[in-house]
Design a protein around this motif. Structure first.
Motif, PDB file in Angstrom:
ATOM      1  N   ALA B 120       1.691  -3.170  -3.657  1.00 38.43           N
ATOM      2  CA  ALA B 120       2.266  -2.277  -4.520  1.00 38.43           C
ATOM      3  C   ALA B 120       2.741  -2.660  -5.909  1.00 38.43           C
ATOM      4  CB  ALA B 120       3.516  -1.393  -3.851  1.00 38.43           C
ATOM      5  N   GLY B 123      -0.668  -3.821  -7.515  1.00 39.89           N
ATOM      6  CA  GLY B 123      -1.392  -2.656  -8.066  1.00 39.89           C
ATOM      7  C   GLY B 123      -0.741  -1.801  -9.309  1.00 39.89           C
ATOM      8  N   ILE B 124       0.494  -2.050  -9.374  1.00 39.44           N
ATOM      9  CA  ILE B 124       1.043  -1.686 -10.752  1.00 39.44           C
ATOM     10  C   ILE B 124       0.430  -2.512 -11.860  1.00 39.44           C
ATOM     11  CG2 ILE B 124       3.373  -1.550 -11.925  1.00 39.44           C
ATOM     12  CD1 ILE B 124       4.586  -0.594  -9.290  1.00 39.44           C
ATOM     13  N   VAL B 127      -3.080  -1.314 -12.427  1.00 36.88           N
ATOM     14  CA  VAL B 127      -2.834   0.230 -13.114  1.00 36.88           C
ATOM     15  C   VAL B 127      -2.556  -0.026 -14.741  1.00 36.88           C
ATOM     16  CG1 VAL B 127      -1.236   2.224 -13.055  1.00 36.88           C
ATOM     17  CG2 VAL B 127      -2.020   1.515 -11.120  1.00 36.88           C
ATOM     18  N   VAL B 182      -4.134  -1.915  -0.868  1.00 38.81           N
ATOM     19  CA  VAL B 182      -2.960  -1.088  -1.578  1.00 38.81           C
ATOM     20  C   VAL B 182      -3.124  -1.351  -3.286  1.00 38.81           C
ATOM     21  CG1 VAL B 182      -0.538  -0.817  -2.070  1.00 38.81           C
ATOM     22  CG2 VAL B 182      -1.348  -1.092   0.334  1.00 38.81           C
ATOM     23  N   THR B 183      -3.617  -2.590  -3.399  1.00 38.34           N
ATOM     24  CA  THR B 183      -3.742  -2.889  -4.812  1.00 38.34           C
ATOM     25  C   THR B 183      -4.966  -2.069  -5.223  1.00 38.34           C
ATOM     26  OG1 THR B 183      -3.157  -5.198  -4.423  1.00 38.34           O
ATOM     27  CG2 THR B 183      -4.116  -4.688  -6.245  1.00 38.34           C
ATOM     28  N   LYS B 185      -6.421   0.562  -4.047  1.00 37.54           N
ATOM     29  CA  LYS B 185      -6.069   2.082  -4.125  1.00 37.54           C
ATOM     30  C   LYS B 185      -5.074   2.493  -5.265  1.00 37.54           C
ATOM     31  CE  LYS B 185      -7.733   4.243  -0.633  1.00 37.54           C
ATOM     32  NZ  LYS B 185      -7.513   4.111   0.727  1.00 37.54           N
ATOM     33  N   MET B 186      -4.181   1.664  -5.746  1.00 39.24           N
ATOM     34  CA  MET B 186      -3.411   2.044  -6.844  1.00 39.24           C
ATOM     35  C   MET B 186      -4.165   1.621  -8.189  1.00 39.24           C
ATOM     36  SD  MET B 186       0.397   0.941  -5.985  1.00 39.24           S
ATOM     37  CE  MET B 186       0.992   1.824  -7.348  1.00 39.24           C
ATOM     38  N   ILE B 189      -6.013   4.575  -9.637  1.00 35.18           N
ATOM     39  CA  ILE B 189      -5.187   5.449 -10.484  1.00 35.18           C
ATOM     40  C   ILE B 189      -5.364   5.044 -12.036  1.00 35.18           C
ATOM     41  CG2 ILE B 189      -2.853   6.510 -11.076  1.00 35.18           C
ATOM     42  CD1 ILE B 189      -1.879   5.695  -8.110  1.00 35.18           C
TER      43      ILE B 189
END
Lengths: 218, 198
Positions: B120, B123-124, B127, B182-183, B185-186, B189
């Motif tokens: 997460a 991932g942020i 993003v 997760v990375t 997937k985020m 976005i």
């Protein structure tokens, strides 16, 4: 569990903890049927429809877009694989997940056709399929809440699963397997998107047969 | 009447209410929203069981629900032949200078954390980078990486089941794979700002 009348004899069982993936004579028949139709979807050529120009003798053959063809074929194969999973899983929740996946891929097959009426029908079916997942998950979770396990192997023959959970499962499968009613029955092999539309019929038939086996077993 | 039955009764009332709403709704786009409401009540039915197993079942249920929602939305766009909106990129100076360092710090910290939370955090970072710097049709690459990570995760599960004595490598494998998954997937976005390959 194999002394129940519907199952037939045991052919294979694979244990993952309390979840047992099993093949009885009944599910093996369904499995082979689905596998045969996957092969048909792989080797089949797309149906090329003809349009007759009104008032003349001219006949046009519709060109099938290569992208659409690949998409539909992929979705048909994916639908077949989801059907294989649904007929062979030994877990109520896995069964409902695979059934939901069948719903998604069915809409994928239909949505490859770029026709306004077909897309409208697919949209309405999509709403029914989405609503049906509530019943599928609800049925599986009520069974889990009352019996403490999801394994068909352990629940078999005990009659522990409440009637409400069974009704929910059947309702859910009815919603997901409703796709063929959105396609004209007479046009199974000539409809837009044929022969991949065939997979929709096969998958809905097989999940109906499988859910009947499940509710008679648990 | 115990808590489970009382909760079940309340949820079924909610299901009935949402079905009435769906029955009365006539507008297509509002139907999608109401159908999402119906799906959520299905998740509540799973939540009611309140065991570890039920917690593990929420995630696949949610994923199936979201994928059906996406599919229905795509179908609606295709049905109504809606055009893709086009945006002008935002011109803010911080968004040109800050992304490399902040994304780098977040990604490195995420890799140190590893696992779901690390994914997460990393991932942020991605993003933020994609949002600010833009991207060029990287969806397929991200999807491929995510698919391989998922396969590694499943392989780790099989190691847990078949070779329990090799648990350390399975933990490492699944921790790394879930981080990457997760990375990516985020990061999707962040890549959704523009482009036609959505």
């Amino acid at each position: 569990m194999f002394n129940l009348p519907i199952e037939g004899e045991e052919l294979f069982a694979l244990e993952f903890g309390d979840i047992v993936n099993y093949f009885s004579l009944y599910t093996t028949t369904l499995f082979l049927f689905a596998a045969a139709f996957i092969i048909i979807a792989i080797i089949a050529r797309p149906e090329r429809q003809t349009d007759i120009v009104f008032g003349t003798d001219a006949v046009y053959t519709k060109e099938i877009n290569q992208d659409n063809l690949r998409f539909q074929r992929f979705m048909a194969i994916a639908c077949g694989l989801a059907t294989l999973g649904a007929v062979s899983s030994g877990d109520l929740f896995n069964f409902s997940l695979f059934t939901a996946l069948i719903g998604i891929t069915n809409i994928g097959i239909v949505a490859g056709v770029n026709n306004r009426y077909v897309l409208n029908a697919a949209y309405n079916y999509g709403i029914v399929a989405m609503v049906a997942t509530t019943f599928l998950f609800g049925g599986a979770s009520i069974a889990l809440g009352t019996c403490g396990t999801l394994s068909i192997w352990e629940l078999a023959g005990k009659g522990l699963v409440p009637l409400a959970a069974k009704m929910f499962l059947v309702l859910g499968v009815m919603g997901e397997g409703m796709a063929p009613f959105y396609i004209a029955k007479a046009e199974i092999t000539r409809a837009p998107g044929a022969p991949y539309v065939l997979m929709i019929h096969v998958s809905s038939l097989l999940i109906f047969l499988r859910v009947i086996e499940i509710i008679l077993t648990v | 009447m115990d808590f489970y039955q009382a909760g079940l009764f309340c949820t079924l009332v909610c299901v009935a209410i949402s079905f009435i709403a769906l029955f009365r709704e006539r507008d297509d786009i509002h139907k999608i929203l109401v159908v999402d409401l119906v799906e959520t009540t299905g998740l509540v039915l799973i939540c009611l069981v309140a065991t570890d197993l039920a917690e593990a079942l929420i995630l696949p249920g949610l994923v199936v629900g979201i994928s059906e929602l996406l599919m229905l939305a795509e179908l609606y766009i295709r049905k109504e032949k809606l055009p893709l909106p086009s945006f002008k990129p935002i011109k803010i100076e911080v968004m040109r200078t800050a992304p490399p360092i902040i994304s780098f710090v977040l990604v490195v910290y995420g890799i140190i954390l590893s696992g779901f939370s690390g994914g997460a955090v990393a991932g942020i970072g991605m993003v933020f980078y994609f949002l600010c710097k833009g991207y060029e049709e990287r969806f397929e690459l991200l999807e491929t990486v995510s698919g391989y990570a998922w396969a590694l995760w499943i392989a780790a599960f099989f190691i847990f089941m078949i070779l329990p004595q090799a648990w350390l490598i399975a933990v490492m494998l699944s921790g790394g794979a879930i981080l990457v998954k997760v990375t990516t997937k985020m990061a999707l976005i962040g890549a959704m700002r523009e482009g036609h390959n959505v």
